[in-house]
Design an enzyme around this catalytic site. Structure first.
Site, PDB file in Angstrom:
ATOM      1  N   ASP A 189       0.869  -1.171   0.000  1.00 57.55           N
ATOM      2  CA  ASP A 189       0.000   0.000   0.000  1.00 57.55           C
ATOM      3  C   ASP A 189       0.912   1.229   0.000  1.00 57.55           C
ATOM      4  OD1 ASP A 189      -2.354   1.600   0.366  1.00 57.55           O
ATOM      5  OD2 ASP A 189      -1.808   1.763   2.475  1.00 57.55           O
ATOM      6  N   ASP A 203      -1.514  -0.732   6.066  1.00 58.80           N
ATOM      7  CA  ASP A 203      -1.676  -0.138   7.400  1.00 58.80           C
ATOM      8  C   ASP A 203      -3.090   0.303   7.721  1.00 58.80           C
ATOM      9  OD1 ASP A 203      -1.783   2.173   5.732  1.00 58.80           O
ATOM     10  OD2 ASP A 203      -1.230   3.381   7.478  1.00 58.80           O
TER      11      ASP A 203
END
Length: 397
Positions: free
Chosen positions: A103, A295
């Site tokens: 990500d 996250d």
């Protein structure tokens, strides 16, 4: 508690070793009985101690210790290097990874974006737009929401009603009787059916759009610095033959810039949580073993889809719960070191199993022939076990 749960979960490597050891014990008993019967015919006075020697010298201690000792040392060493293993299979799965999918926000970037510019597009001025955005983002854990909320702390914030998060897209709320959306351009624009203004093409910064049911209100330009160690960590992974992917909900412009600066060739932008999950599933169908690093709350589905998942320690709780390991330091260099350690662990386990097999193939015929006394057999068995443990302890180097 997470490490305790991981310790109670036996990885596939350990289960395979235990099954092999169980079968080996039954085989040893049969061989010891066969040796006793054979020596009863040859020399009855030696039958008992030859059988005992066979039992001792082939004790499967080394075989049983080969995998769990290496796994325990590796798990402890990873924790020392700021990677907490939450699922026992994480070390094994990480060692087999062929593709790393990252990500962007909070993973490859520092996760502390700051507001660079507010550009009004409708009837409201910049301060009013920022106050609304800060009110909507107040209490959110998403880095972009936090950036807007922090930028608007000096303003009088309006009341927010009917607030609803749309992971990977943005948020929707009613402010002063006006229904608003803030987030991605396609998400916010769907409220009134108009495309993003031509004057604001996707650029190298993250754009957060805000609109109501009749018009565009403003666009926020937000910047987030790359983690200083990200390029080195990505370079190490690529040097080991790993395919690295960037998978983000941000626009093509900012995704391309980040990928270019970090040396990542495969980029997927404007990805929703479902899109991210489908992207990883497609890689797996092509035979890839995927390690996913994320996250946020919107990363939870794809973390669950990946073969092994790592959550950033400063990220959302849901991401950490769904992950196989947590990078508590948030340093991607620690992640690269953990991957190298996982590969070394696989090598050490193979060495231990090879030694246990070779040892038994050598000493078993000698014990059958009556050339190994019980005392020598005990020394050999203990030495073999100590060698396996000592080899596993090399992982701490």
């Amino acid at each position: 508690r997470m490490m305790g749960a991981a310790a109670s979960h036996r990885p596939r490597w350990v289960e395979m070793a235990e099954r092999a050891a169980s079968a080996f014990v039954a085989l040893i008993l049969l061989m010891a009985a066969g040796a006793a019967l054979a020596w009863l015919a040859i020399d009855p006075s030696k039958a008992l101690w030859v059988a005992v020697s066979v039992l001792i010298v082939t004790c499967p201690c080394a075989l049983s210790l080969a995998t769990p000792v290496a796994m325990s040392v590796a798990t402890g060493e990873m924790a020392r290097r700021n990677v907490v293993v939450m699922q026992g299979r994480a070390v094994e799965a990480l060692s087999r990874a062929t593709d790393f999918v990252f990500d962007k926000t909070g993973t490859l970037t520092a996760g502390r974006p700051r507001l660079l510019e507010v550009v009004p597009l409708g009837m409201l001025d910049a301060s009013s737009c920022l106050a609304i955005a800060a009110a909507i983002g107040r209490g959110s854990t998403h880095p972009l929401d936090r950036a807007l909320a922090e930028a608007g702390t000096h303003l009088a914030l309006p009341d927010v009603e009917a607030h609803r998060q749309h992971p990977g897209l943005g948020a929707e709320a009613t402010v002063q009787g006006r229904r608003l959306r803030i987030g991605r351009g396609d998400f916010a624009g769907a409220l009134h059916g108009r495309p993003e203004p031509v004057a604001w093409p996707d650029n190298a910064d993250t754009l957060v759009w805000m609109a109501d049911e009749s018009q565009w209100l403003c666009v926020f330009r937000v910047g987030d610095a790359l983690r200083p160690e990200a390029a080195r960590a990505i370079s190490r992974l690529r040097a080991w033959g790993i395919q690295v992917h960037l998978l983000t909900g941000d626009g093509r412009g900012v995704a391309t810039r980040v990928a270019r600066e970090l040396g990542i060739d495969r980029v997927e932008a404007r990805a929703t949580p479902a899109h991210k999950q489908a992207y990883v599933r497609a890689l797996q169908l092509r035979g890839a073993r995927v390690a996913m690093v994320g996250d946020g709350i919107n990363d939870a589905p794809v973390l669950g889809q990946a073969d092994v998942s790592i959550a950033m320690g400063g990220g959302a709780d849901l991401a950490q719960v769904c992950a196989d390991a947590v990078l508590v330091s948030d340093s991607l260099e620690d992640l690269a070191a953990a991957f190298a350690l996982a590969r070394r662990t696989r090598t050490v386990i193979r060495e231990n199993l090879a030694w246990a097999l070779a040892y038994n193939l050598v000493v078993l015929p000698l014990a059958f022939m009556g050339l190994v006394t019980p005392l020598v057999a005990g020394i050999g068995m203990a030495s073999s076990s100590l060698l396996v443990v000592g080899n596993a302890l090399r992982l701490r180097a």
